[in-house]
Design an enzyme around this catalytic site. Structure first.
Site, mmCIF file in Angstrom:
data_model
loop_
_atom_site.group_PDB
_atom_site.id
_atom_site.type_symbol
_atom_site.label_atom_id
_atom_site.label_comp_id
_atom_site.label_asym_id
_atom_site.label_seq_id
_atom_site.Cartn_x
_atom_site.Cartn_y
_atom_site.Cartn_z
ATOM 1 N N LYS A 162 -11.422 -0.141 -2.002
ATOM 2 C CA LYS A 162 -10.684 1.516 -3.036
ATOM 3 C C LYS A 162 -10.749 1.480 -4.685
ATOM 4 O O LYS A 162 -11.661 2.009 -5.027
ATOM 5 C CB LYS A 162 -8.837 0.850 -2.908
ATOM 6 C CG LYS A 162 -8.735 0.377 -1.433
ATOM 7 C CD LYS A 162 -7.247 0.180 -0.683
ATOM 8 C CE LYS A 162 -7.398 0.085 0.202
ATOM 9 N NZ LYS A 162 -7.677 0.614 1.342
ATOM 10 N N HIS A 195 -5.188 -3.525 -1.978
ATOM 11 C CA HIS A 195 -5.106 -2.384 -3.492
ATOM 12 C C HIS A 195 -4.884 -3.022 -5.007
ATOM 13 O O HIS A 195 -5.239 -2.344 -5.825
ATOM 14 C CB HIS A 195 -3.633 -1.902 -3.383
ATOM 15 C CG HIS A 195 -3.758 -0.770 -2.348
ATOM 16 N ND1 HIS A 195 -4.195 0.405 -2.339
ATOM 17 C CD2 HIS A 195 -3.315 -1.089 -0.283
ATOM 18 C CE1 HIS A 195 -3.990 1.033 -0.623
ATOM 19 N NE2 HIS A 195 -3.448 0.022 -0.177
ATOM 20 N N SER A 236 1.484 -0.984 0.018
ATOM 21 C CA SER A 236 0.356 -0.493 0.216
ATOM 22 C C SER A 236 0.971 1.069 -0.371
ATOM 23 O O SER A 236 0.641 2.269 -0.257
ATOM 24 C CB SER A 236 -0.541 0.151 1.107
ATOM 25 O OG SER A 236 -0.347 -0.346 2.343
#
Ligand code: PMP
Length: 391
Positions: A237, A206, A178
């Site tokens: 995300k 992610h 990340s």
């Protein structure tokens, strides 16, 4: 007395240059945002595909609000499970190629709940040195022995696992890291896990929607078919929603439903949020073009930064770290960019190890090339004025 305690703590945080404050957005999260009445170019959002204001996601939320109302009204094992929770879990399992999946209220809760439910006191957990804070907290909560291996270093992991031969254990890592934006060497980790009969868990927070041809994440990026026992991810995300998930076997899910405390003792995610996640998964699977744009933007942006003389690694990912060292330099850099109406977060300890404070740039598929060019010029100017790169 208590006030005094808080003040003392705050003074220390400020003296260390680590004091943080929130910034309040007055617009949707997009490649541009409004803050304090100003139009700001956003270069630090996790909404990699730029879907937070997508018409289809908003319609899905509206429809679910009309059908199911607002709150879910209970935890998943009491009154809070809806047919659309089941649908989302089936969709996630199909997306990740696993038997089953389970949704948690957040990614943080997923990591803490999964790891503490799976591993116990006589276990050993091998965790990458740069694993996300939620993985670290899950490891600590499990009571297992924690062995940290060097970042993305299978040789070090192999050495350490060999010392614990015969012990029940788990290897855990971020898929796409990340902060550093690099990718875990999954094929080598799968081999080590198999050889030593350890479970392997990957946090694809992610990577989901970002890596792999279909956005399936790190395993798809490497063309891996199986070998990962526990695939964790977030809906918060690239998927522009909220919540965490885990994908794996039916027995893993049944075990988590019955023992993951952050799943059992928390209210189920609201139906409208779940509906957004379902709609976003559909877009991610059907629309690879945005992912390709994101990859193209990211590779180009990195190359340009390196050409200017910034210390930037070469990864095919949208998370770009410019390591600066001291926290005050990172904060100053970020402030100067904000003065030019560009939002780039300064990342400091405890998020990163001491001495590695940095700027973290997140590229979005919806950034226009000219916006990124403007950002590059500004980053270059500030970098030169702070002596980070030469003039
Ligand atoms: N894992 C990683 C690698 C993350 O970066 C984050 C969030 N920053 C999480 C887990 C937690 O996810 P959430 O924000 O959905 O709680």
């Amino acid at each position: 007395m208590t006030e005094n305690l808080f003040d003392k703590k705050l003074q220390q945080i400020k003296a260390d240059g680590l004091h943080r404050q929130m910034r309040y957005l007055e617009s949707p999260q997009g490649s541009h945002v409004r803050i304090a009445g100003e139009d700001i170019l956003m270069l630090s959002s996790n909404s990699y595909l730029g879907l937070c204001f997508d018409d289809r996601l908003r319609s899905a939320a509206h429809a679910a609000l009309e059908q199911y109302g607002t709150g879910s009204g209970g935890s998943r094992l009491t009154t809070g499970s809806y047919d659309i929770h089941k649908k989302l879990e089936e969709e996630i399992a199909a997306f990740k190629g696993t038997e089953a999946a389970l949704v948690f209220a957040t990614g943080y809760m997923a990591n803490v709940g999964i790891i503490s439910a799976v591993a116990g006191k006589n276990w050993v957990i091998f965790s990458d040195r740069l694993s996300h804070a939620s993985i670290i907290d899950g490891c600590r909560l499990s009571g297992a022995e924690i062995v940290v291996y060097e970042h993305c270093n299978p040789a070090d992991l192999e050495r350490k696992t060999s010392r614990y031969r015969g012990r029940q254990g788990l290897i855990v890592t971020d898929g796409l890291f990340s902060v550093d934006g690099d990718i875990a060497p999954l094929p080598a980790l799968v081999e080590i896990a198999r050889k030593h009969q350890l479970l392997l868990m990957v946090d694809d927070a992610h990577a989901t929607g970002v890596l792999g041809k279909n956005g399936g994440g790190t395993a798809e990026h490497f063309g891996l078919d199986g070998g990962i026992d526990i695939v964790m991810g977030t809906l918060s995300k690239a998927l522009a929603s909220e919540g965490g998930f885990v994908a794996g076997s039916h027995s893993l899910m049944d075990c988590l439903v019955n023992s993951a405390r952050s799943f059992i003792f928390s209210t189920a995610p609201a139906p409208a949020t779940i509906a957004v996640s379902i709609a976003a998964l559909d877009i991610v699977r059907k629309e690879p073009a945005a992912r390709e744009t994101l990859r193209g933007h990211s590779l180009w942006f990195r190359k340009e930064l390196r050409t200017m003389g910034f210390n930037v690694e070469d990864h095919p990912t949208p998370i770009i770290s410019i390591v600066l060292g001291r926290p005050d330099v990172a904060v100053d850099f970020s402030k100067r960019l904000m003065a030019k109406k560009i939002f780039v977060s300064a990342i400091r300890p405890p998020t990163v190890p001491a001495g590695t404070s940095r700027l973290r740039i997140n590229i979005m598929a919806t950034h226009k090339k000219e916006e990124l060019t403007r950002a590059l010029v500004a980053i270059g100017d500030v970098g030169r004025s702070l002596g980070v790169i030469s003039s």
